[in-house]
Write an enzyme that holds these catalytic residues in place. Structure first.
Site, PDB file in Angstrom:
ATOM      1  N   VAL A  90      43.222  42.363  44.554  1.00  0.00           N
ATOM      2  CA  VAL A  90      41.774  43.110  44.964  1.00  0.00           C
ATOM      3  C   VAL A  90      40.865  42.577  44.320  1.00  0.00           C
ATOM      4  O   VAL A  90      39.859  42.572  45.368  1.00  0.00           O
ATOM      5  CB  VAL A  90      41.883  44.489  44.737  1.00  0.00           C
ATOM      6  CG1 VAL A  90      40.747  45.312  44.327  1.00  0.00           C
ATOM      7  CG2 VAL A  90      43.112  44.858  45.335  1.00  0.00           C
ATOM      8  N   GLU A  91      40.503  42.045  43.050  1.00  0.00           N
ATOM      9  CA  GLU A  91      39.966  41.335  41.831  1.00  0.00           C
ATOM     10  C   GLU A  91      39.424  39.909  42.541  1.00  0.00           C
ATOM     11  O   GLU A  91      38.283  39.818  42.920  1.00  0.00           O
ATOM     12  CB  GLU A  91      40.137  41.932  40.971  1.00  0.00           C
ATOM     13  CG  GLU A  91      39.760  43.151  40.196  1.00  0.00           C
ATOM     14  CD  GLU A  91      38.823  43.419  39.783  1.00  0.00           C
ATOM     15  OE1 GLU A  91      37.438  42.272  39.913  1.00  0.00           O
ATOM     16  OE2 GLU A  91      38.137  45.294  39.693  1.00  0.00           O
ATOM     17  N   SER A  92      40.474  39.562  42.624  1.00  0.00           N
ATOM     18  CA  SER A  92      39.769  37.313  42.992  1.00  0.00           C
ATOM     19  C   SER A  92      40.788  36.790  43.786  1.00  0.00           C
ATOM     20  O   SER A  92      40.786  36.023  43.909  1.00  0.00           O
ATOM     21  CB  SER A  92      40.175  36.948  41.607  1.00  0.00           C
ATOM     22  OG  SER A  92      41.054  36.965  41.175  1.00  0.00           O
ATOM     23  N   TYR A 195      37.882  50.884  46.877  1.00  0.00           N
ATOM     24  CA  TYR A 195      38.761  50.110  45.636  1.00  0.00           C
ATOM     25  C   TYR A 195      40.513  50.445  45.490  1.00  0.00           C
ATOM     26  O   TYR A 195      41.143  49.716  45.373  1.00  0.00           O
ATOM     27  CB  TYR A 195      37.812  50.549  44.487  1.00  0.00           C
ATOM     28  CG  TYR A 195      38.520  49.052  43.406  1.00  0.00           C
ATOM     29  CD1 TYR A 195      38.286  48.342  43.505  1.00  0.00           C
ATOM     30  CD2 TYR A 195      39.309  49.777  42.029  1.00  0.00           C
ATOM     31  CE1 TYR A 195      38.473  46.809  42.429  1.00  0.00           C
ATOM     32  CE2 TYR A 195      38.931  48.916  40.755  1.00  0.00           C
ATOM     33  CZ  TYR A 195      39.175  47.425  41.328  1.00  0.00           C
ATOM     34  OH  TYR A 195      40.007  46.550  40.220  1.00  0.00           O
ATOM     35  N   GLY A 536      37.024  40.735  44.511  1.00  0.00           N
ATOM     36  CA  GLY A 536      36.979  41.072  46.538  1.00  0.00           C
ATOM     37  C   GLY A 536      36.409  43.053  45.492  1.00  0.00           C
ATOM     38  O   GLY A 536      35.799  43.591  46.490  1.00  0.00           O
TER      39      GLY A 536
END
Length: 556
Positions: A90-92, A195, A536
């Site tokens: 989700v983050e990267s 998220y 993300g």
């Protein structure tokens, strides 16, 4: 004889033997899922988004296979849910060199301030926000802290994205209204609202072995992918990759934190586990042949020397010399600065390391631009402040040019109250005063990612220069020239609300205020839509403005 129909008993659900050590990494991951599930339209939306992009999902899963075993083991040591191993997706998108428009970096997307708070080194040599081992430890420390703060993993994840203070205030608002305080009941920004559903969507996908089979992602063994090796002397990135008998880019994918083509002594190197024996064998042979491990040497620039003269002296191109030292754009190195240059037996062209801006900067010179003032240098310092009688957190934050939320996060405070005599950690970001520029060049200190000076729609005559007086604030200056603080900061490329006396600021009259705001908004929107934002969790706002669905294709 009467015919009696006997209904077959329903099949017994398959049980999971928790004593069995799974040999496949995704099976092991599924067995550790323990967060409560959520099921709503957002989850279905993001699940369909990922499934509609199998190539993107496959690339992300392939990248994660280098790091998953390590992260899973670290989660097991701490007794944390396995869903967190999916969070870098989700983050990267599991890209360790991902860098967002909010200056977040690495798998776990730490912004500089939070990285420093969790002891991630960020300087000319390395940026440990991109270090696989160090950044994972910092991220899990932070997640554990905010979980203990809220007692709920969904709220902890919301805090990771939005900030624990913001989540805490949202909880209090719902409590005051007699409303539920779970994740789905809180009022939160669009990005944070999506998220946890993104993570749940990925959890649903990984919970279905058939989907992974369709993506040809079967048989990833549950065993260490890499190990760490430490040397007592400097070693070139290229040499280390050669000793491990692996492509340089694969070595960089495991060691993305290094800004320079040289790895400092006593710095752990990440090497595939099946290459460690090869690396040590080749290293012994290399040392027996008396070959240097590093082909680089330090060189101090003398007065009047230019990069164009130095590069050929050491068998390098100017582009190679700049790349090795993180020199960007049209900047020229000032005398007295130390550069990395090729040694006698050096490989003169460094491979393409993504070099971030140094914390301990070199001093450069750049040619003066027509009708443009030099960009002020922003310098950040950390210090301690003892709370005085009658002083509030808001007053302390304003004094040091910080936001209240930033001050609370830095000191792990949960409320806005503070006692007299309390010692607080504060940061001051100031604009270093510089002498007036000469007609040909001006000295600046690199302390943040270099950006081009904004173009001007108005003529130079529409701009004025204001010299900050003792006691003046950006708010007061902005009011004086009929500007907002945001406009004043953007016009001068300031990152903080704090400014020191003697600093020269560009200001403008009210007549060109509207055109300036319009120009800024247009350029920022165009830049946001054209950049590949590799985080993300921070893509939602940009996605809305660009009319796309966030999924971080840029990172893929």
């Amino acid at each position: 004889m009467p015919v009696i129909e006997v209904t077959a008993p329903a099949p017994v659900p398959e049980t999971i033997d928790l004593t069995y050590e799974s040999a496949e990494i995704f099976q092991h991951l599924r067995r550790g899922f323990s967060m409560p599930n959520i099921n709503n339209e957002l989850v279905l939306h993001h699940q369909q988004w990922y499934l509609n992009r199998p190539d993107y999902l496959r690339r992300m899963i392939e990248r994660s296979s280098r790091y998953l075993h390590f992260i899973i083991v670290e989660l097991e040591k701490r007794g944390m849910p396995m869903e967190i191993a999916l969070l870098p997706m989700v983050e990267s998108a599991y890209n360790p060199t991902a860098y967002s428009r909010s200056h977040a970096s690495g798998l776990w997307q730490f912004v500089p301030a939070t990285g420093k708070q969790y002891n991630l080194e960020q300087n000319w040599w390395v940026d440990e926000r991109r270090d696989i081992v160090q950044s994972t430890a910092a991220a899990l420390d932070y997640l554990q802290y905010i979980y203990e703060l809220h007692g709920d993993w969904h709220l902890a994840l919301a805090s990771y994205n939005w900030g624990e203070g913001a989540v805490g205030r949202a909880i209090k608002k719902n409590e005051a209204r007699g409303l539920p305080t779970d994740y789905q009941s809180l009022k939160m920004p669009e990005e944070t609202r999506n998220y946890v559903p993104k993570l749940q969507a990925l959890k649903n996908i990984f919970s279905n072995p058939d989907i992974l089979a369709n993506l040809d992602m079967l048989g990833v063994p549950m065993r260490p992918y890499f190990a760490t090796v430490t040397r007592a002397e400097n070693i070139d990135v290229k040499v280390a990759a050669q000793l491990a008998e692996m492509p340089v880019q694969e070595f960089v994918a495991l060691n993305p934190s290094h800004n320079r083509p040289v790895i400092r002594s006593e710095t752990p190197m990440v090497i595939p586990a099946d290459k460690v024996e090869t690396f040590n064998h080749n290293l012994e042979a290399h040392e027996e042949s008396d070959k240097p491990l590093s082909s680089w040497q330090a060189y101090t620039l003398r007065p009047g020397e230019k990069l164009e003269n130095i590069a050929p002296r050491f068998g390098m191109t100017v582009a190679g010399l700049k790349a090795a030292n993180g020199i960007q754009g049209r900047m020229r190195v000032a005398s007295g600065a130390t550069l990395l240059v090729a040694g006698d037996a050096g490989d003169t062209e460094p491979m393409g390391l993504k070099a971030e801006v140094p914390e301990q900067p070199l001093v450069f010179e750049t040619p003066a631009l027509k009708a443009a003032e030099p960009r002020p240098t922003v310098v950040t310092r950390t210090s301690t402040h003892k709370v005085r009688k009658g002083e509030t957190l808001s007053a302390v934050a304003e004094r040091y040019g910080m936001s209240l939320e930033e001050l609370k996060r830095l000191n792990k405070l949960r409320s806005n109250g503070v006692k007299y005599g309390t010692s607080l950690t504060v940061t001051t970001t100031r604009v270093a005063s510089t002498p007036p520029p000469s007609p040909s060049r001006v000295k600046v200190e690199i302390a943040s990612k270099s950006t081009e000076v904004p173009s001007k729609r108005k003529t130079a005559s529409a701009r004025r220069t204001h010299t900050v007086r003792p006691g003046e604030t950006l708010f007061g200056i902005a009011q004086r020239y009929d500007m907002t603080v945001t406009e004043l900061k953007k016009l001068n490329n300031l990152r903080s609300d704090h400014v020191t006396s003697g600093t020269k600021l560009l200001v403008h009259s009210s007549s060109d205020r509207r055109s300036l705001v319009s120009d800024m908004s247009t350029r920022l929107a165009e830049a946001a839509c054209s950049q590949a934002v590799a985080a993300g969790t921070r893509a939602r706002r940009m996605a809305v403005s660009c009319n796309i669905t966030p999924g971080n294709d840029a990172a893929g």
